[in-house]
Design a protein around this motif. Structure first.
Motif, PDB file in Angstrom:
ATOM      1  N   PRO A 125     -40.587 -38.846 -29.912  1.00  0.00           N
ATOM      2  CA  PRO A 125     -41.865 -38.952 -29.189  1.00  0.00           C
ATOM      3  C   PRO A 125     -41.687 -38.799 -27.686  1.00  0.00           C
ATOM      4  CG  PRO A 125     -41.622 -40.720 -30.804  1.00  0.00           C
ATOM      5  CD  PRO A 125     -40.293 -40.049 -30.712  1.00  0.00           C
ATOM      6  N   ILE A 126     -42.738 -38.335 -27.028  1.00  0.00           N
ATOM      7  CA  ILE A 126     -42.680 -38.105 -25.583  1.00  0.00           C
ATOM      8  C   ILE A 126     -42.401 -39.407 -24.830  1.00  0.00           C
ATOM      9  CG2 ILE A 126     -45.173 -38.391 -25.294  1.00  0.00           C
ATOM     10  CD1 ILE A 126     -42.915 -35.940 -23.385  1.00  0.00           C
ATOM     11  N   VAL A 127     -42.924 -40.519 -25.336  1.00  0.00           N
ATOM     12  CA  VAL A 127     -42.668 -41.816 -24.689  1.00  0.00           C
ATOM     13  C   VAL A 127     -41.191 -42.166 -24.780  1.00  0.00           C
ATOM     14  CG1 VAL A 127     -43.165 -44.283 -24.764  1.00  0.00           C
ATOM     15  CG2 VAL A 127     -45.012 -42.634 -25.118  1.00  0.00           C
ATOM     16  N   ALA A 128     -40.580 -41.890 -25.937  1.00  0.00           N
ATOM     17  CA  ALA A 128     -39.156 -42.173 -26.106  1.00  0.00           C
ATOM     18  C   ALA A 128     -38.321 -41.298 -25.173  1.00  0.00           C
ATOM     19  CB  ALA A 128     -38.746 -41.944 -27.560  1.00  0.00           C
ATOM     20  N   TRP A 129     -38.697 -40.026 -25.038  1.00  0.00           N
ATOM     21  CA  TRP A 129     -37.988 -39.142 -24.112  1.00  0.00           C
ATOM     22  C   TRP A 129     -38.058 -39.694 -22.685  1.00  0.00           C
ATOM     23  CZ3 TRP A 129     -34.279 -36.116 -24.944  1.00  0.00           C
ATOM     24  CH2 TRP A 129     -34.219 -35.269 -26.057  1.00  0.00           C
ATOM     25  N   ALA A 130     -39.251 -40.116 -22.287  1.00  0.00           N
ATOM     26  CA  ALA A 130     -39.424 -40.646 -20.938  1.00  0.00           C
ATOM     27  C   ALA A 130     -38.575 -41.897 -20.720  1.00  0.00           C
ATOM     28  CB  ALA A 130     -40.896 -40.949 -20.678  1.00  0.00           C
ATOM     29  N   MET A 131     -38.540 -42.776 -21.712  1.00  0.00           N
ATOM     30  CA  MET A 131     -37.764 -44.007 -21.580  1.00  0.00           C
ATOM     31  C   MET A 131     -36.264 -43.716 -21.536  1.00  0.00           C
ATOM     32  SD  MET A 131     -39.905 -46.460 -21.309  1.00  0.00           S
ATOM     33  CE  MET A 131     -38.865 -47.882 -21.607  1.00  0.00           C
ATOM     34  N   ILE A 132     -35.805 -42.762 -22.367  1.00  0.00           N
ATOM     35  CA  ILE A 132     -34.381 -42.418 -22.388  1.00  0.00           C
ATOM     36  C   ILE A 132     -33.949 -41.833 -21.046  1.00  0.00           C
ATOM     37  CG2 ILE A 132     -32.682 -40.856 -23.415  1.00  0.00           C
ATOM     38  CD1 ILE A 132     -34.265 -41.139 -26.060  1.00  0.00           C
ATOM     39  N   LEU A 133     -34.751 -40.889 -20.547  1.00  0.00           N
ATOM     40  CA  LEU A 133     -34.400 -40.202 -19.300  1.00  0.00           C
ATOM     41  C   LEU A 133     -34.592 -41.083 -18.077  1.00  0.00           C
ATOM     42  CD1 LEU A 133     -36.055 -36.781 -20.196  1.00  0.00           C
ATOM     43  CD2 LEU A 133     -33.598 -37.234 -20.035  1.00  0.00           C
ATOM     44  N   LEU A 134     -35.436 -42.095 -18.219  1.00  0.00           N
ATOM     45  CA  LEU A 134     -35.736 -42.976 -17.085  1.00  0.00           C
ATOM     46  C   LEU A 134     -34.489 -43.694 -16.588  1.00  0.00           C
ATOM     47  CD1 LEU A 134     -38.238 -43.814 -15.455  1.00  0.00           C
ATOM     48  CD2 LEU A 134     -38.500 -45.749 -17.007  1.00  0.00           C
ATOM     49  N   PHE A 135     -33.582 -44.037 -17.497  1.00  0.00           N
ATOM     50  CA  PHE A 135     -32.367 -44.755 -17.110  1.00  0.00           C
ATOM     51  C   PHE A 135     -31.411 -43.863 -16.315  1.00  0.00           C
ATOM     52  CE2 PHE A 135     -33.840 -47.098 -20.871  1.00  0.00           C
ATOM     53  CZ  PHE A 135     -33.870 -48.383 -20.342  1.00  0.00           C
ATOM     54  N   SER A 136     -31.464 -42.554 -16.572  1.00  0.00           N
ATOM     55  CA  SER A 136     -30.541 -41.639 -15.891  1.00  0.00           C
ATOM     56  C   SER A 136     -31.110 -41.054 -14.611  1.00  0.00           C
ATOM     57  CB  SER A 136     -30.155 -40.498 -16.842  1.00  0.00           C
ATOM     58  OG  SER A 136     -29.519 -40.991 -17.993  1.00  0.00           O
ATOM     59  N   VAL A 210     -50.556 -31.270 -20.482  1.00  0.00           N
ATOM     60  CA  VAL A 210     -51.415 -31.837 -19.438  1.00  0.00           C
ATOM     61  C   VAL A 210     -51.823 -33.251 -19.832  1.00  0.00           C
ATOM     62  CG1 VAL A 210     -53.688 -31.685 -18.353  1.00  0.00           C
ATOM     63  CG2 VAL A 210     -52.244 -29.659 -18.502  1.00  0.00           C
ATOM     64  N   ARG A 211     -52.155 -33.447 -21.109  1.00  0.00           N
ATOM     65  CA  ARG A 211     -52.499 -34.790 -21.579  1.00  0.00           C
ATOM     66  C   ARG A 211     -51.281 -35.702 -21.600  1.00  0.00           C
ATOM     67  NH1 ARG A 211     -55.783 -31.538 -25.069  1.00  0.00           N
ATOM     68  NH2 ARG A 211     -54.076 -31.415 -26.580  1.00  0.00           N
ATOM     69  N   ASP A 212     -50.158 -35.174 -22.112  1.00  0.00           N
ATOM     70  CA  ASP A 212     -48.947 -36.006 -22.206  1.00  0.00           C
ATOM     71  C   ASP A 212     -48.393 -36.363 -20.830  1.00  0.00           C
ATOM     72  OD1 ASP A 212     -49.021 -36.074 -24.933  1.00  0.00           O
ATOM     73  OD2 ASP A 212     -47.604 -34.424 -25.227  1.00  0.00           O
ATOM     74  N   ALA A 213     -48.585 -35.470 -19.854  1.00  0.00           N
ATOM     75  CA  ALA A 213     -48.064 -35.737 -18.508  1.00  0.00           C
ATOM     76  C   ALA A 213     -48.715 -36.980 -17.905  1.00  0.00           C
ATOM     77  CB  ALA A 213     -48.302 -34.529 -17.606  1.00  0.00           C
ATOM     78  N   THR A 214     -49.951 -37.247 -18.279  1.00  0.00           N
ATOM     79  CA  THR A 214     -50.626 -38.454 -17.796  1.00  0.00           C
ATOM     80  C   THR A 214     -49.930 -39.697 -18.325  1.00  0.00           C
ATOM     81  OG1 THR A 214     -52.731 -37.261 -17.755  1.00  0.00           O
ATOM     82  CG2 THR A 214     -52.826 -39.659 -17.704  1.00  0.00           C
ATOM     83  N   LEU A 215     -49.596 -39.688 -19.617  1.00  0.00           N
ATOM     84  CA  LEU A 215     -48.894 -40.821 -20.222  1.00  0.00           C
ATOM     85  C   LEU A 215     -47.494 -40.965 -19.648  1.00  0.00           C
ATOM     86  CD1 LEU A 215     -48.734 -43.067 -22.330  1.00  0.00           C
ATOM     87  CD2 LEU A 215     -48.050 -41.344 -24.011  1.00  0.00           C
ATOM     88  N   VAL A 216     -46.798 -39.847 -19.470  1.00  0.00           N
ATOM     89  CA  VAL A 216     -45.451 -39.888 -18.906  1.00  0.00           C
ATOM     90  C   VAL A 216     -45.476 -40.458 -17.491  1.00  0.00           C
ATOM     91  CG1 VAL A 216     -43.523 -38.447 -18.115  1.00  0.00           C
ATOM     92  CG2 VAL A 216     -44.559 -38.024 -20.339  1.00  0.00           C
ATOM     93  N   GLY A 217     -46.534 -40.131 -16.732  1.00  0.00           N
ATOM     94  CA  GLY A 217     -46.651 -40.642 -15.368  1.00  0.00           C
ATOM     95  C   GLY A 217     -46.732 -42.156 -15.306  1.00  0.00           C
ATOM     96  N   LEU A 218     -47.289 -42.788 -16.359  1.00  0.00           N
ATOM     97  CA  LEU A 218     -47.328 -44.252 -16.398  1.00  0.00           C
ATOM     98  C   LEU A 218     -45.928 -44.837 -16.432  1.00  0.00           C
ATOM     99  CD1 LEU A 218     -50.191 -44.765 -19.017  1.00  0.00           C
ATOM    100  CD2 LEU A 218     -50.286 -45.394 -16.613  1.00  0.00           C
ATOM    101  N   LEU A 219     -45.014 -44.136 -17.103  1.00  0.00           N
ATOM    102  CA  LEU A 219     -43.654 -44.642 -17.259  1.00  0.00           C
ATOM    103  C   LEU A 219     -42.746 -44.235 -16.105  1.00  0.00           C
ATOM    104  CD1 LEU A 219     -43.238 -43.836 -21.064  1.00  0.00           C
ATOM    105  CD2 LEU A 219     -43.764 -46.044 -20.045  1.00  0.00           C
ATOM    106  N   THR A 220     -42.951 -43.030 -15.591  1.00  0.00           N
ATOM    107  CA  THR A 220     -42.062 -42.519 -14.540  1.00  0.00           C
ATOM    108  C   THR A 220     -42.559 -42.839 -13.136  1.00  0.00           C
ATOM    109  OG1 THR A 220     -43.182 -40.363 -14.556  1.00  0.00           O
ATOM    110  CG2 THR A 220     -41.292 -40.645 -16.035  1.00  0.00           C
TER     111      THR A 220
END
Length: 266
Positions: A125-136, A210-220
């Motif tokens: 999932p895109i949220v999991a990708w964001a969380m994984i990459l967030l640490f690096s 475009v929709r997913d980028a909004t959710l990713v922005g919450l995490l990043t």
């Protein structure tokens, strides 16, 4: 005549029995889930109160109009990240799809490796990708770009492979029989034929990203997702509602443009 009527009656009785069984199964599943989660059915009666609160607080007001400039800037930033990640992933996906499609692959092992890779990338999932990459990569636009890139890479690689395989082995063999080389078959025979289908997939993923980028922005902590989170946590609900409205306008505009381009290409 009576036998026909009896057959029709039996048919509808069977359908009714199957429908009743399905409804019972869904009912039992709902009851089991409610008990497991501690969900109270009477809570549904308070839904209208929650909706009324949303309408009262999230409708943009005069005080929130001053946030338009910041919202437009972050919205454009989010749009650029979504488009950049999609186009970069499309280029890499096309290369992987060409060497991974069963009709063009140099070896069946290569095809299976690429298929497994694309399945792995798109099923995270895109949220999991964001969380994984967030640490690096920490909270920045690069993290959002990479999260969208990897998920899009997996999706488009599989979609492009299926599109190439639908082109047909017979057509490729016919081109090769005329003396066309491997590269000529790809660039002069294959790609011109499937260009519209490939562009359709790319446009679809731009809409989705475009929709997913909004959710990713919450995490990043970047883009339109970040300022929505900022406004919401600081109780600036009118401004947060303005962010939601701007995202809806952008998504609808991108979809309309994609449909227009699709009609022009076809």
């Amino acid at each position: 005549m009576n036998s026909d009527v009896q057959q029709v009656t039996n048919f509808f009785n069977t359908k009714r029995l199957r429908l009743s069984i399905i409804l019972v199964i869904f009912g039992l599943a709902y009851i089991g889930a409610s008990i497991g989660l501690g969900f109270q059915t009477q809570s549904l009666l308070n839904v209208q109160a929650g909706i009324a609160w949303l309408i009262h607080n999230f409708i943009p007001n005069e005080a929130s109009q001053g946030y338009w400039n910041e919202i437009i800037q972050q919205l454009f930033r989010t749009f650029i990240v979504a488009v950049a990640s999609t186009t970069c992933a499309a280029v890499v996906s096309l290369f992987l799809a060409i060497i991974g499609a069963q009709t063009l692959t140099p070896a069946i092992t290569v095809s299976w490796v690429i298929r497994c890779l694309s399945s792995l990338l798109r099923n995270i999932p895109i949220v999991a990708w964001a969380m994984i990459l967030l640490f690096s990569f920490k909270q920045n636009d690069l993290t959002g770009f990479l999260a969208l890139f990897f998920m899009t890479l997996g999706f488009l690689t599989r979609a492009f492979m299926e599109t190439i395989e639908d082109f047909g082995t017979e057509k490729i063999q016919a081109l090769q029989a005329t003396g066309a080389t491997y590269l000529q078959v790809i660039f002069q025979g294959l790609l011109p034929e499937i260009a519209v289908a490939l562009m359709t997939w790319i446009l679809y993923m731009i809409e989705n990203n475009v929709r997913d980028a909004t959710l990713v922005g919450l995490l990043t902590g970047t883009g339109i997702g970040f300022i929505f989170n900022l406004y919401f946590k600081s109780l600036r609900y009118g401004a947060a509602g303005l962010v939601v409205l701007s995202v809806i306008i952008l998504v609808v505009a991108v979809e309309l443009i994609s449909n227009l381009i699709g009609r022009l290409l076809s």
